[in-house]
Scaffold this motif. Structure first.
Motif: not given
Ligand SMILES: Cc1cc2nc3c(=O)[nH]c(=O)nc-3n(C[C@H](O)[C@H](O)[C@H](O)COP(=O)(O)O)c2cc1C
Length: 360
Positions: A54, A58, A137, A211, A241, A264, A293, A314-315
Motif C-alpha cells: 500500500a 494511493k 488499503n 495491517k 508490517s 526498506g 525490506g 514498496y521500497s
Molecule cells: C511513501 C510511502 C507511503 C506509504 N503509504 C502507506 C499507506 O497509505 N498505507 C499503508 O498501509 N502503508 C503505507 N506504506 C507502508 C508500505 O505499504 C509498507 O508497509 C512499508 O513501506 C514496508 O515495506 P517496504 O520496506 O517494502 O517499503 C507506505 C510506505 C511508503 C514508503
C-alpha cells in the motif's frame, strides 16, 4: 524510477512513476510464470506470491499498469472517505546508503469517490483471464472521531469490486491511529467492518486483513492475535508490517532525523520477526502478507518461512524499479527448488514448525 529519483524530489519522482504506469507508458513486462510459485489462497489462484504494498498507488489510478509489472496481487490506497491534503511537503525522504525511505505523508487522499471510479472501471473490464488480485488499503480521515465508521464506508464503497480489503490501523502519521490496535478498539472496528462485509451483495465476500505496526510490545501482539484468531472474528489475514518509528543505529543517511515511518532494508528483520511471532500466536489460522525490506528472493523466502503466504514490496520498487519484481520471483523460485520445497506453500511457516519440532 531510480533515474527519476536522481533528477527530482522523492515525492515528484513517485508521482511521475505512478503517472507513467497509469498512462501505460511503461513497456509491459514479459512476466515469467513459475509453477512452484503458483498457489491457491482463499478461492484465488495466485500466479506468484509477490505483491505491491500500500501507499504506492494511493489514489487507485494505475491498477492495470501495476498488474502489468508481473505482481501476483496488488494493494492500492490508502484512501480516506473524504479528501484531505496530508502533511506539509516535503514529507518523503530517501536514505540512499540505507536503502530506506522515511515518509510522513499523513494519508494524502483524494477521498473514496474518485478512487472507487478507478476500481470500478478495472472491475468492469475484468475478463475470465484474471492477471492478478487487487485489494484496497482503507484509512481514516484525520478529523474523524468514530474510526469504525470510516472503515465501514471503505467496505461499503470498495467491497463490491475488490478481491480483498485492508484495515489500516498502523500508519504512524495520523495522530492516534496506532492506538486503534488496542484490543477493545480493534474489536469494535472489526465487528463493524465484518458486519458491513457480510451485508455486501456478492456471493464471495472479500477477505479482510488488518495491517499492523512493527513497533508492538509483547502484550500488544497477544491482544491483536487474540482478536483476529478468534474462531468467529471474521478476519482472514494480517499484513505485517507497516513502517517503523524506530531508528536503528545502523542508519547512515542524514535524513534519518526526519519524522515519519521508516521502510526498506532496515525494517526487514523487524518485520520478519513480527511475522514469526504472529504466525505462532495465531496458530497459522490467518493468512499473513509479509512486507518490509524485501529486495531479493532470499528476503521473500525468509518471510515465507516465518509464516507469510504472500509478500509485498514498496521500497525495493522505488530503489530498483520494476525489474525487481521479476528478479525476486526468479530468485525465489530457484531457492525453493534448491531447498527442496516442491511449491511455495510448502515453505509457509517452515521455520516455526521446525522450532516446534525442536522444542517438543
Ligand atoms: C511513501 C510511502 C507511503 C506509504 N503509504 C502507506 C499507506 O497509505 N498505507 C499503508 O498501509 N502503508 C503505507 N506504506 C507502508 C508500505 O505499504 C509498507 O508497509 C512499508 O513501506 C514496508 O515495506 P517496504 O520496506 O517494502 O517499503 C507506505 C510506505 C511508503 C514508503
Amino acid at each position: 524510477m531510480p533515474t527519476l529519483h536522481k533528477l527530482t524530489s522523492a515525492e515528484t519522482a513517485h508521482n511521475m512513476g505512478v503517472a507513467i504506469l497509469k498512462y501505460g507508458l511503461y513497456p509491459r513486462c514479459r512476466a515469467q510464470n513459475y509453477d512452484n510459485l503458483q498457489n491457491n489462497i482463499f478461492d484465488w489462484k495466485v500466479m506468484n506470491p509477490v505483491g505491491l504494498a500500500a501507499g504506492f498507488d494511493k489514489h487507485c489510478e494505475a491498477i492495470d499498469g501495476l498488474l502489468n509489472l508481473g505482481f501476483g496481487f496488488i494493494e492500492v490506497g490508502g484512501v480516506t472517505p473524504e479528501p484531505q491534503p496530508g502533511n506539509e511537503k516535503p514529507r518523503v525522504f530517501r536514505l540512499h546508503e540505507d536503502k530506506a525511505i522515511i515518509n510522513r505523508y499523513g494519508f494524502n487522499s483524494f477521498g473514496h469517490q474518485p478512487a472507487v471510479v478507478h476500481v470500478e472501471n478495472w472491475y468492469n473490464k475484468l475478463s475470465e483471464n484474471k492477471r492478478g488480485y487487487v485489494g484496497v488499503n482503507l484509512g481514516k480521515n484525520k478529523s474523524t472521531l468514530d474510526a469504525a465508521q470510516d472503515y465501514v464506508k471503505g467496505v461499503e464503497n470498495f467491497g463490491p469490486y475488490v478481491d480483498f480489503l485492508v484495515i489500516n490501523v498502523s500508519s504512524p502519521n495520523t495522530p492516534g491511529l496506532r492506538k486503534l490496535q488496542a484490543q477493545d478498539q480493534l474489536q469494535t472496528i472489526i465487528k463493524a467492518v465484518v458486519e458491513a462485509n457480510s451485508k455486501l451483495e456478492r456471493e464471495n465476500k472479500p477477505p479482510i486483513f488488518v495491517k499492523i505496526a512493527p513497533d508492538l510490545s509483547e502484550s500488544d501482539k497477544v491482544a491483536i492475535a487474540t482478536v483476529v484468531a478468534a474462531r468467529d472474528s471474521g478476519i482472514d489475514g494480517l499484513v505485517i508490517s507497516n513502517t517503523t518509528l524506530s531508528r536503528p543505529e545502523s542508519l547512515q543517511n542524514k535524513n534519518k532525523v526526519e519524522v515519519g515511518g521508516l521502510s526498506g532494508a532496515p525494517l526487514r528483520q523487524m518485520s520478519t520477526d513480527l511475522i514469526r511471532d504472529m504466525y505462532r500466536l495465531t496458530f497459522g489460522r490467518v493468512v499473513i502478507i509479509g512486507v518490509g525490506g524485501v529486495f531479493s528472493g532470499q528476503d521473500a523466502l525468509d518471510k515465507i518461512k516465518a509464516g507469510a503466504s504472500l509478500v509485498q514490496i514498496y521500497s525495493s520498487l522505488a530503489y530498483e524499479g520494476p525489474p525487481v519484481v521479476e528478479k525476486i520471483k526468479k530468485e525465489l523460485s530457484e531457492l525453493l527448488k534448491k531447498e527442496g520445497f516442491e511449491n511455495v506453500s510448502d515453505a509457509v511457516g517452515y521455520d516455526v514448525k521446525e522450532d516446534k519440532c525442536a522444542t517438543s
